[in-house]
Design an enzyme around this catalytic site. Structure first.
Site, PDB file in Angstrom:
ATOM      1  N   ASP A   1      41.878  34.460  47.437  1.00 48.69           N
ATOM      2  CA  ASP A   1      41.201  35.719  47.703  1.00 48.69           C
ATOM      3  C   ASP A   1      39.742  35.518  47.300  1.00 48.69           C
ATOM      4  O   ASP A   1      39.394  34.540  46.626  1.00 48.69           O
ATOM      5  CB  ASP A   1      41.873  36.825  46.883  1.00 48.69           C
ATOM      6  CG  ASP A   1      41.179  38.164  47.012  1.00 48.69           C
ATOM      7  OD1 ASP A   1      40.822  38.543  48.137  1.00 48.69           O
ATOM      8  OD2 ASP A   1      40.968  38.816  45.971  1.00 48.69           O
TER       9      ASP A   1
ATOM     10  N   ASP B   1      36.841  38.462  46.460  1.00 50.36           N
ATOM     11  CA  ASP B   1      36.371  39.381  45.417  1.00 50.36           C
ATOM     12  C   ASP B   1      37.393  39.484  44.292  1.00 50.36           C
ATOM     13  O   ASP B   1      38.559  39.807  44.529  1.00 50.36           O
ATOM     14  CB  ASP B   1      36.132  40.774  46.010  1.00 50.36           C
ATOM     15  CG  ASP B   1      35.073  40.760  47.097  1.00 50.36           C
ATOM     16  OD1 ASP B   1      33.935  41.127  46.814  1.00 50.36           O
ATOM     17  OD2 ASP B   1      35.397  40.359  48.236  1.00 50.36           O
TER      18      ASP B   1
ATOM     19  N   ASP C   1      44.032  38.493  43.087  1.00 48.11           N
ATOM     20  CA  ASP C   1      44.030  39.395  41.925  1.00 48.11           C
ATOM     21  C   ASP C   1      44.570  40.778  42.259  1.00 48.11           C
ATOM     22  O   ASP C   1      44.330  41.726  41.519  1.00 48.11           O
ATOM     23  CB  ASP C   1      42.612  39.520  41.347  1.00 48.11           C
ATOM     24  CG  ASP C   1      41.667  40.265  42.278  1.00 48.11           C
ATOM     25  OD1 ASP C   1      41.717  40.019  43.499  1.00 48.11           O
ATOM     26  OD2 ASP C   1      40.881  41.094  41.789  1.00 48.11           O
TER      27      ASP C   1
END
Length: 222
Positions: free
Chosen positions: A14, A16, A171
């Site tokens: 991922d 960000d 996250d």
């Protein structure tokens, strides 16, 4: 690599909250909108857990609005235009990310990025930060966004690696859901935004990483 991970040929990330810390710039765009409406700015700490949700997360905090509500689309367009103009100001890779990626490449592992950030932002931002992955799949690259597996499968296709030979690191719970649906192993980037009051230990990922350097340790590369 350790026997458990000997099948891996690629690691997908991922963006960000996993590779880059973009919360400050996202928050600044939202606060600029508040200030234009004579509202006081909100603290970064309030925005930060929602950094992985982009416009939806920032506008939810700034204006208590959500997709589908009246006026949301207009606010989202305004936010994205503002963000595009300042997204390079404070955004940086998390400490240890460059060494992490270098370690993967030295071990002969491919890597790529799968983000819900639109290509309009993801492609120039990753270039500016020198995160030039062989595969960068944005939120509008395929017909679906995470938690759908399509973006992850597209990244694996671009890398020429079977999905089951990939590890996806993110996250947010949707990252784990998408990775599992794509047939990939998953790991939680516990240094990321995670979401307000989220318990990432309940997401069912295959591994938890406390810091970027932990990935190389997990794989037996450090």
């Amino acid at each position: 690599m350790t026997p458990r991970w000997a099948h891996l040929r690629a690691v997908l990330f991922d963006l960000d909250g996993t590779l880059i810390d973009s919360a400050e710039d996202l928050a600044r765009a939202a606060n600029a909108m508040r200030e234009a409406r004579d509202l006081p700015p909100l603290p970064l700490a309030q925005y930060r857990p929602h950094g992985g949700s982009g416009a939806r997360g920032m506008l939810g905090q700034a204006f208590a609005t959500a997709p589908g509500q009246a006026g949301y689309e207009e606010l989202a367009h305004e936010f994205l235009d503002l963000y595009e103009g300042l997204m390079y100001d404070g955004t940086r890779p998390f400490a240890g990310v460059e060494a992490e990626l270098t370690g993967l490449q030295s071990a002969g592992l491919a890597w790529g990025i799968v983000t819900n950030k639109a290509e309009r932002f993801a492609l120039p931002l990753t270039r500016a930060l020198r995160l030039d992955a062989p595969a960068v799949v944005g939120g509008d690259t395929t017909a679906h966004r995470k938690p759908h597996p399509a973006p992850l499968l597209e990244a694996a296709r671009r890398l020429g690696v079977a999905p089951e030979a990939c590890l996806y690191v993110g996250d947010d719970e949707r990252d784990v859901i998408a990775g599992r649906a794509a047939g990939m192993a998953t790991a939680v980037a516990a240094w990321g935004y995670l979401g307000a009051q989220a318990d990432h230990r309940q997401w069912g990922a295959d591994a938890e990483l406390a810091a970027p350097g932990d990935l190389l340790k997990l794989l037996g590369l450090a």
